[in-house]
Design a protein around this motif. Structure first.
Motif, mmCIF file in Angstrom:
data_model
loop_
_atom_site.group_PDB
_atom_site.id
_atom_site.type_symbol
_atom_site.label_atom_id
_atom_site.label_comp_id
_atom_site.label_asym_id
_atom_site.label_seq_id
_atom_site.Cartn_x
_atom_site.Cartn_y
_atom_site.Cartn_z
ATOM 1 N N VAL A 412 79.763 -16.687 44.648
ATOM 2 C CA VAL A 412 79.157 -17.060 43.373
ATOM 3 C C VAL A 412 80.298 -17.466 42.448
ATOM 4 O O VAL A 412 81.284 -16.731 42.296
ATOM 5 C CB VAL A 412 78.363 -15.893 42.751
ATOM 6 C CG1 VAL A 412 77.761 -16.314 41.416
ATOM 7 C CG2 VAL A 412 77.262 -15.422 43.696
ATOM 8 N N GLU A 413 80.184 -18.645 41.843
ATOM 9 C CA GLU A 413 81.269 -19.134 41.002
ATOM 10 C C GLU A 413 80.715 -19.893 39.810
ATOM 11 O O GLU A 413 79.541 -20.237 39.760
ATOM 12 C CB GLU A 413 82.221 -20.014 41.813
ATOM 13 C CG GLU A 413 81.589 -21.260 42.388
ATOM 14 C CD GLU A 413 82.533 -22.051 43.295
ATOM 15 O OE1 GLU A 413 83.505 -21.470 43.792
ATOM 16 O OE2 GLU A 413 82.273 -23.249 43.491
ATOM 17 N N LYS A 414 81.586 -20.151 38.848
ATOM 18 C CA LYS A 414 81.214 -20.893 37.645
ATOM 19 C C LYS A 414 81.682 -22.338 37.784
ATOM 20 O O LYS A 414 82.805 -22.608 38.194
ATOM 21 C CB LYS A 414 81.906 -20.256 36.423
ATOM 22 C CG LYS A 414 81.378 -20.742 35.068
ATOM 23 C CD LYS A 414 80.198 -19.910 34.601
ATOM 24 C CE LYS A 414 79.637 -20.430 33.269
ATOM 25 N NZ LYS A 414 80.524 -20.201 32.142
ATOM 26 N N GLN A 415 80.786 -23.264 37.460
ATOM 27 C CA GLN A 415 81.144 -24.680 37.398
ATOM 28 C C GLN A 415 80.621 -25.219 36.077
ATOM 29 O O GLN A 415 79.419 -25.436 35.919
ATOM 30 C CB GLN A 415 80.558 -25.459 38.588
ATOM 31 C CG GLN A 415 81.194 -25.117 39.921
ATOM 32 C CD GLN A 415 80.646 -25.956 41.063
ATOM 33 O OE1 GLN A 415 79.840 -26.864 40.862
ATOM 34 N NE2 GLN A 415 81.088 -25.658 42.276
ATOM 35 N N GLY A 416 81.528 -25.382 35.116
ATOM 36 C CA GLY A 416 81.115 -25.771 33.772
ATOM 37 C C GLY A 416 80.293 -24.668 33.140
ATOM 38 O O GLY A 416 80.694 -23.501 33.128
ATOM 39 N N ASP A 417 79.109 -25.017 32.659
ATOM 40 C CA ASP A 417 78.229 -24.014 32.043
ATOM 41 C C ASP A 417 77.278 -23.374 33.052
ATOM 42 O O ASP A 417 76.449 -22.538 32.672
ATOM 43 C CB ASP A 417 77.406 -24.674 30.929
ATOM 44 C CG ASP A 417 78.265 -25.108 29.757
ATOM 45 O OD1 ASP A 417 79.304 -24.466 29.521
ATOM 46 O OD2 ASP A 417 77.896 -26.099 29.095
ATOM 47 N N GLU A 418 77.379 -23.760 34.303
ATOM 48 C CA GLU A 418 76.401 -23.330 35.307
ATOM 49 C C GLU A 418 77.011 -22.358 36.311
ATOM 50 O O GLU A 418 78.206 -22.407 36.609
ATOM 51 C CB GLU A 418 75.832 -24.546 36.035
ATOM 52 C CG GLU A 418 75.114 -25.505 35.095
ATOM 53 C CD GLU A 418 74.789 -26.856 35.718
ATOM 54 O OE1 GLU A 418 73.907 -27.550 35.174
ATOM 55 O OE2 GLU A 418 75.417 -27.216 36.733
ATOM 56 N N VAL A 419 76.140 -21.486 36.833
ATOM 57 C CA VAL A 419 76.543 -20.566 37.897
ATOM 58 C C VAL A 419 76.101 -21.164 39.222
ATOM 59 O O VAL A 419 74.950 -21.594 39.370
ATOM 60 C CB VAL A 419 75.916 -19.178 37.696
ATOM 61 C CG1 VAL A 419 76.196 -18.279 38.898
ATOM 62 C CG2 VAL A 419 76.462 -18.533 36.422
ATOM 63 N N VAL A 420 77.012 -21.192 40.176
ATOM 64 C CA VAL A 420 76.738 -21.797 41.480
ATOM 65 C C VAL A 420 76.737 -20.708 42.546
ATOM 66 O O VAL A 420 77.677 -19.920 42.637
ATOM 67 C CB VAL A 420 77.788 -22.877 41.813
ATOM 68 C CG1 VAL A 420 77.636 -23.359 43.243
ATOM 69 C CG2 VAL A 420 77.642 -24.045 40.845
ATOM 70 N N LYS A 470 70.983 -22.813 36.269
ATOM 71 C CA LYS A 470 71.238 -23.442 34.971
ATOM 72 C C LYS A 470 70.847 -22.560 33.796
ATOM 73 O O LYS A 470 71.088 -22.919 32.640
ATOM 74 C CB LYS A 470 70.481 -24.776 34.895
ATOM 75 C CG LYS A 470 70.947 -25.797 35.917
ATOM 76 C CD LYS A 470 70.191 -27.114 35.771
ATOM 77 C CE LYS A 470 70.682 -28.137 36.786
ATOM 78 N NZ LYS A 470 69.984 -29.434 36.656
ATOM 79 N N SER A 471 70.232 -21.427 34.076
ATOM 80 C CA SER A 471 69.737 -20.586 32.977
ATOM 81 C C SER A 471 70.547 -19.308 32.783
ATOM 82 O O SER A 471 70.201 -18.479 31.940
ATOM 83 C CB SER A 471 68.270 -20.221 33.220
ATOM 84 O OG SER A 471 68.132 -19.463 34.406
ATOM 85 N N ALA A 472 71.612 -19.118 33.545
ATOM 86 C CA ALA A 472 72.449 -17.925 33.379
ATOM 87 C C ALA A 472 73.116 -17.935 32.006
ATOM 88 O O ALA A 472 73.608 -18.971 31.552
ATOM 89 C CB ALA A 472 73.502 -17.880 34.483
ATOM 90 N N LYS A 501 79.448 -10.805 36.461
ATOM 91 C CA LYS A 501 79.352 -10.943 35.016
ATOM 92 C C LYS A 501 79.743 -12.368 34.662
ATOM 93 O O LYS A 501 80.782 -12.864 35.105
ATOM 94 C CB LYS A 501 80.266 -9.953 34.299
ATOM 95 C CG LYS A 501 80.121 -10.023 32.779
ATOM 96 C CD LYS A 501 80.842 -8.893 32.067
ATOM 97 C CE LYS A 501 80.566 -8.952 30.561
ATOM 98 N NZ LYS A 501 81.224 -7.839 29.840
ATOM 99 N N VAL A 502 78.884 -13.033 33.872
ATOM 100 C CA VAL A 502 79.126 -14.429 33.508
ATOM 101 C C VAL A 502 80.034 -14.476 32.292
ATOM 102 O O VAL A 502 79.663 -13.985 31.208
ATOM 103 C CB VAL A 502 77.807 -15.164 33.216
ATOM 104 C CG1 VAL A 502 78.077 -16.624 32.882
ATOM 105 C CG2 VAL A 502 76.846 -15.054 34.394
ATOM 106 N N LYS A 503 81.223 -15.014 32.485
ATOM 107 C CA LYS A 503 82.155 -15.182 31.360
ATOM 108 C C LYS A 503 82.192 -16.654 30.950
ATOM 109 O O LYS A 503 81.545 -17.511 31.566
ATOM 110 C CB LYS A 503 83.539 -14.681 31.761
ATOM 111 C CG LYS A 503 83.570 -13.174 32.007
ATOM 112 C CD LYS A 503 84.981 -12.648 32.052
ATOM 113 C CE LYS A 503 84.990 -11.124 32.003
ATOM 114 N NZ LYS A 503 86.366 -10.599 31.911
ATOM 115 N N LYS A 504 82.976 -16.958 29.913
ATOM 116 C CA LYS A 504 82.968 -18.304 29.353
ATOM 117 C C LYS A 504 83.355 -19.357 30.373
ATOM 118 O O LYS A 504 82.714 -20.403 30.479
ATOM 119 C CB LYS A 504 83.917 -18.361 28.153
ATOM 120 C CG LYS A 504 83.900 -19.708 27.450
ATOM 121 C CD LYS A 504 84.764 -19.683 26.206
ATOM 122 C CE LYS A 504 84.707 -21.040 25.496
ATOM 123 N NZ LYS A 504 85.529 -21.054 24.268
ATOM 124 N N SER A 505 84.415 -19.106 31.140
ATOM 125 C CA SER A 505 84.905 -20.138 32.058
ATOM 126 C C SER A 505 84.957 -19.682 33.504
ATOM 127 O O SER A 505 85.373 -20.434 34.374
ATOM 128 C CB SER A 505 86.305 -20.591 31.625
ATOM 129 O OG SER A 505 87.191 -19.491 31.604
#
Length: 510
Positions: A412-420, A470-472, A501-505
């Motif tokens: 699970v990773e962050k790509q821009g504003d979205e969680v992938v 897209k809603s995380a 945990k979803v952080k800014k970047s």
């Protein structure tokens, strides 16, 4: 002003649905008919460029997906002409404007690919007997009417394959099987057009055919006609299941089987025409014998209608599914029309009623264009309430194929504003698509309802499949779990749970 009124009504319906509905079901068919005959839904008119046709269809699919649909029912053979290259019948005039003229692409192949990209089931819709829907239509030289005129009858200024001629029956069966063998469809679908609706003062001209093929076996022409249709339904099911056991077969009959005054088994209705007595469609026989996987009675009336009450009929059909699926044919095309349908809560009330009946497995809507015109407020209600959570297509236990292997979350990773979420499954698994669940906090929770179902996506043709959340929300902790489903929607075991945990970047794994 009218638009504002529709929005207000949609909000009022929203409150009603939330109060009565609770969590939407995890499994429910949500389908829309896309009619091509007379360019009802698509293409919007004859002779559009290939690019325009493709853009229109993609837009239609995206609209259906946004409403929460999980299937489309697309008319691929409207009037003994086709939306695919056929050796047996000509290209449809609703594509290019002239029957028999080949377009510069294969519409069916394109539609299938685009539907499956969005993980929408594709039900290929056929009209078995209809051959000409207006006396003004010019039929191409390749049309069977011109090649085999002895197989056809004229009735009500239209033309039909004669269901009583064995050669005609065989030809129509093979027309449908041509598609089953060639294309990766999920279901074969037929509607209510068997023997045509009766025309006052005109007899269907098949008495000589009855003399030739039916009189020795049947005492009357009505029983012979019913047998012509029933034997067709049975034989088509046999051929479909022999060729591809996972392909479903469903029929959408007229909403009344028989009136109670004709048969105590019938419904407490006073319909002017019925399946059994007028269309010669013995629907109950087909379901009892297991010749169809689902039926979709067209209940296009309102609750409380004197001659055909929606509530009476939906409760009648629930008693006559005999273990097969029942999807209700809904009528968004009537929303806003004069009378009972001016009340914009009519269709949502019908859906609420459906969900109180365990034998009802979902709905089909006629038709796609309605949600962009008169039923726009109801579309908002579906999107925001009834269908606010995704749903899996209901399982059919009798379509018995191997369950898929367990799916795993690789990363699970962050790509821009979205969680992938990156998903894997064994190469040999028969997984057709993946189901993604998301829970708030560090623990997984309930998976038997739709409350935590985030979405589905088709399995990619390579090792890894990527789901985009897209809603995380930034700062929140989520736990993700993924399962795999085969193409008849059997769900495999849950794989590993990954909490982040979803952080800014970036994502912090917990």
């Amino acid at each position: 002003m009218k638009k504002i009124f529709q929005i207000v009504m949609a909000l009022l319906m929203t409150n009603q649905v939330i109060a009565s509905d609770g969590n939407p079901p995890k499994r429910e068919l949500r389908a829309c008919w896309i009619a091509t005959v007379a360019n009802i839904d698509w293409p919007s008119k004859k002779g559009l460029s290939v690019q325009q046709q493709k853009e229109e269809f993609v837009k239609l699919l995206d609209e259906q997906k946004s409403l929460g649909m999980n299937a489309v029912v697309v008319q691929v053979r409207p009037v003994a002409d086709t939306f695919y290259p056929s050796q047996r019948e000509p290209w449809s005039r609703f594509i290019t404007g002239e029957q028999g003229v080949q377009p510069a692409y294969n519409p069916l192949a394109f539609m299938l690919e685009e539907a499956h990209k969005r993980n929408l089931e594709f039900h290929a819709w056929f009209n078995p007997y209809r051959a000409k829907n207006s006396e003004k239509v010019e039929l191409s030289e390749q049309h069977p009417v011109n090649k085999y005129p002895e197989w056809f009858v004229e009735y009500g200024k239209k033309m039909y394959y004669n269901p009583g001629i064995p050669e005609a029956k065989e030809y129509v069966l093979e027309n449908i099987m041509e598609v089953v063998r060639t294309y990766d469809i999920d279901a074969v679908h037929m509607d209510d057009y068997f023997y045509p609706y009766k025309v006052p003062g005109e007899d269907f001209p098949d008495s000589l055919t009855y003399e030739q093929f039916g009189k020795d076996k049947f005492d009357n022409i009505e029983d012979w006609r019913r047998d012509n249709v029933s034997s067709f339904v049975k034989e088509l099911n046999t051929r479909i299941k022999a060729e591809k056991p996972y392909v479903k077969y469903g029929i959408s009959p007229f909403g009344v089987w028989r009136n109670q005054d004709k048969d105590p088994t019938g419904s407490a209705t006073k319909a002017g025409q019925t399946n059994y007595d007028d269309l010669y469609a013995d629907v109950l026989l087909w379901v009892k014998e297991g010749w169809v996987d689902y039926i979709t009675p067209q209940l296009y009336w309102e609750i409380g209608k004197k001659v055909a009450d929606y509530e009476i009929l939906v409760n009648w059909w629930k008693q006559h599914g005999y273990g097969k699926h029942i999807y209700v044919g809904q009528a968004p095309y009537r929303v806003g029309k004069k009378g009972a349908w001016e009340d914009l809560s009519e269709l949502p009330r019908q859906l609420n009623l459906n969900r109180t009946i365990k034998e009802i497995n979902g709905s089909m809507y006629f038709s796609a264009k309605s949600f962009g015109s008169n039923a726009v407020a109801v579309a908002d209600t579906l999107r925001n309430d009834h269908y606010r959570k995704p749903a899996l297509v209901p399982q059919m236990p009798w379509l018995n194929i191997e369950k898929p292997a367990q799916a795993e979350i690789k990363k699970v990773e962050k790509q821009g504003d979205e969680v992938v979420v990156k998903i894997t499954t064994p190469t040999e698994s028969n997984a057709d698509y993946f189901v993604v669940y998301r829970f708030e906090g560090e623990k997984a929770g309930e998976m038997s309802t739709a409350g935590n179902l985030l979405g589905t996506l088709k399995r990619a043709p390579y090792a890894e499949t990527t789901f985009v959340d897209k809603s995380a929300e930034k700062g929140k902790v989520y736990t993700y779990i993924v399962t795999a489903c085969n193409r008849v929607h059997d769900e495999g075991e849950a794989g590993n749970a990954v909490s982040v945990k979803v952080k800014k970047s970036k994502i912090k794994q917990i």
